[in-house]
Design a protein around this motif. Structure first.
Motif, mmCIF file in Angstrom:
data_model
loop_
_atom_site.group_PDB
_atom_site.id
_atom_site.type_symbol
_atom_site.label_atom_id
_atom_site.label_comp_id
_atom_site.label_asym_id
_atom_site.label_seq_id
_atom_site.Cartn_x
_atom_site.Cartn_y
_atom_site.Cartn_z
ATOM 1 N N SER A 222 -1.879 -1.518 4.148
ATOM 2 C CA SER A 222 -1.517 -1.805 5.529
ATOM 3 C C SER A 222 -1.806 -0.561 6.344
ATOM 4 N N ASN A 223 -2.013 -0.779 7.613
ATOM 5 C CA ASN A 223 -2.129 0.376 8.491
ATOM 6 C C ASN A 223 -1.537 0.026 9.843
ATOM 7 N N ASN A 224 -1.123 1.036 10.520
ATOM 8 C CA ASN A 224 -0.550 0.893 11.845
ATOM 9 C C ASN A 224 -1.614 1.371 12.813
ATOM 10 N N LYS A 225 -1.981 0.543 13.780
ATOM 11 C CA LYS A 225 -3.078 0.905 14.679
ATOM 12 C C LYS A 225 -2.776 2.153 15.500
ATOM 13 N N HIS A 226 -1.523 2.551 15.569
ATOM 14 C CA HIS A 226 -1.135 3.732 16.331
ATOM 15 C C HIS A 226 -1.143 5.005 15.489
ATOM 16 N N ILE A 227 -1.306 4.845 14.182
ATOM 17 C CA ILE A 227 -1.303 5.988 13.263
ATOM 18 C C ILE A 227 -2.563 5.895 12.409
ATOM 19 N N ARG A 228 -3.286 6.973 12.280
ATOM 20 C CA ARG A 228 -4.502 6.957 11.466
ATOM 21 C C ARG A 228 -4.160 7.268 10.009
ATOM 22 N N GLN A 229 -3.383 6.392 9.418
ATOM 23 C CA GLN A 229 -3.006 6.582 8.026
ATOM 24 C C GLN A 229 -2.840 5.227 7.375
ATOM 25 N N ILE A 230 -3.174 5.152 6.109
ATOM 26 C CA ILE A 230 -3.060 3.914 5.347
ATOM 27 C C ILE A 230 -1.744 3.964 4.579
ATOM 28 N N PHE A 231 -1.088 2.812 4.498
ATOM 29 C CA PHE A 231 0.169 2.724 3.768
ATOM 30 C C PHE A 231 0.088 1.628 2.720
ATOM 31 N N PHE A 232 0.889 1.779 1.681
ATOM 32 C CA PHE A 232 0.899 0.844 0.563
ATOM 33 C C PHE A 232 2.336 0.440 0.275
ATOM 34 N N ASP A 233 2.560 -0.861 0.111
ATOM 35 C CA ASP A 233 3.877 -1.379 -0.240
ATOM 36 C C ASP A 233 4.041 -1.313 -1.755
ATOM 37 N N LYS A 234 5.076 -0.662 -2.213
ATOM 38 C CA LYS A 234 5.277 -0.443 -3.649
ATOM 39 C C LYS A 234 5.303 -1.752 -4.430
ATOM 40 N N ASP A 235 6.043 -2.744 -3.949
ATOM 41 C CA ASP A 235 6.137 -4.016 -4.676
ATOM 42 C C ASP A 235 4.777 -4.711 -4.769
ATOM 43 N N THR A 236 4.024 -4.665 -3.678
ATOM 44 C CA THR A 236 2.693 -5.289 -3.673
ATOM 45 C C THR A 236 1.751 -4.549 -4.615
ATOM 46 N N ILE A 237 1.835 -3.231 -4.617
ATOM 47 C CA ILE A 237 0.998 -2.424 -5.519
ATOM 48 C C ILE A 237 1.363 -2.715 -6.971
ATOM 49 N N ASP A 238 2.651 -2.824 -7.267
ATOM 50 C CA ASP A 238 3.071 -3.143 -8.639
ATOM 51 C C ASP A 238 2.464 -4.465 -9.100
ATOM 52 N N LYS A 239 2.517 -5.476 -8.248
ATOM 53 C CA LYS A 239 1.940 -6.783 -8.591
ATOM 54 C C LYS A 239 0.434 -6.672 -8.771
ATOM 55 N N TRP A 240 -0.215 -5.922 -7.893
ATOM 56 C CA TRP A 240 -1.661 -5.745 -7.959
ATOM 57 C C TRP A 240 -2.054 -5.030 -9.254
ATOM 58 N N LEU A 241 -1.312 -3.987 -9.613
ATOM 59 C CA LEU A 241 -1.608 -3.243 -10.839
ATOM 60 C C LEU A 241 -1.419 -4.107 -12.085
ATOM 61 N N MET A 242 -0.437 -4.987 -12.054
ATOM 62 C CA MET A 242 -0.164 -5.843 -13.209
ATOM 63 C C MET A 242 -1.099 -7.054 -13.269
ATOM 64 N N GLY A 243 -1.872 -7.258 -12.215
ATOM 65 C CA GLY A 243 -2.807 -8.378 -12.161
ATOM 66 C C GLY A 243 -4.123 -8.036 -12.823
ATOM 67 N N ASP A 244 -5.166 -8.628 -12.314
ATOM 68 C CA ASP A 244 -6.496 -8.471 -12.908
ATOM 69 C C ASP A 244 -7.346 -7.424 -12.187
ATOM 70 N N SER A 245 -6.715 -6.443 -11.590
ATOM 71 C CA SER A 245 -7.479 -5.449 -10.836
ATOM 72 C C SER A 245 -8.363 -4.630 -11.778
ATOM 73 N N ASN A 246 -9.646 -4.527 -11.407
ATOM 74 C CA ASN A 246 -10.595 -3.745 -12.191
ATOM 75 C C ASN A 246 -10.731 -2.387 -11.514
ATOM 76 N N LEU A 247 -10.292 -1.350 -12.173
ATOM 77 C CA LEU A 247 -10.298 -0.011 -11.597
ATOM 78 C C LEU A 247 -11.342 0.891 -12.233
ATOM 79 N N SER A 248 -12.261 0.315 -12.999
ATOM 80 C CA SER A 248 -13.255 1.138 -13.680
ATOM 81 C C SER A 248 -14.228 1.735 -12.677
ATOM 82 N N ASP A 249 -14.705 2.919 -12.983
ATOM 83 C CA ASP A 249 -15.668 3.583 -12.110
ATOM 84 C C ASP A 249 -16.948 2.760 -11.975
#
Length: 97
Positions: A53-80
């Motif tokens: 997520s990002n806030n259009k007023h702030i030039r920074q990206i944010f990540f929701d911990k619960d969403t990241i946990d679900k994403w990590l436990m899913g089928d995300s391919n993180l290989s180089d």
């Protein structure tokens, strides 16, 4: 002296644990939480392969911990190799525009 070292070690462990209690993380927090390099996180964000997520007023990206946990436990391919392939595909699409 040894007792001071033990106290410092304990404080570092407490800081580490408390740092992982954040609900919303920035790139540095996410790198510490997941063990992914900041470079890999930036690749994932540029390819839009990581929930963020990002806030259009702030030039920074944010990540929701619960969403990241679900994403990590899913089928995300993180290989180089996968990320490099996706990055090259995106470059090719941008060239064709």
């Amino acid at each position: 002296m040894e007792e001071q070292q033990n106290v410092l070690t304990l404080l570092k462990e407490i800081k580490f644990i408390l740092g992982h209690q954040k609900k919303v993380m920035n790139v540095e927090d996410l790198a510490a939480y997941t063990g992914l390099s900041k470079s890999k996180i930036y690749k994932l964000t540029s390819l839009k392969l990581i929930p963020m997520s990002n806030n259009k007023h702030i030039r920074q990206i944010f990540f929701d911990k619960d969403t990241i946990d679900k994403w990590l436990m899913g089928d995300s391919n993180l290989s180089d190799e996968f990320l490099e392939k996706k990055f090259n595909q995106q470059l090719q699409r941008n060239k064709n525009l």
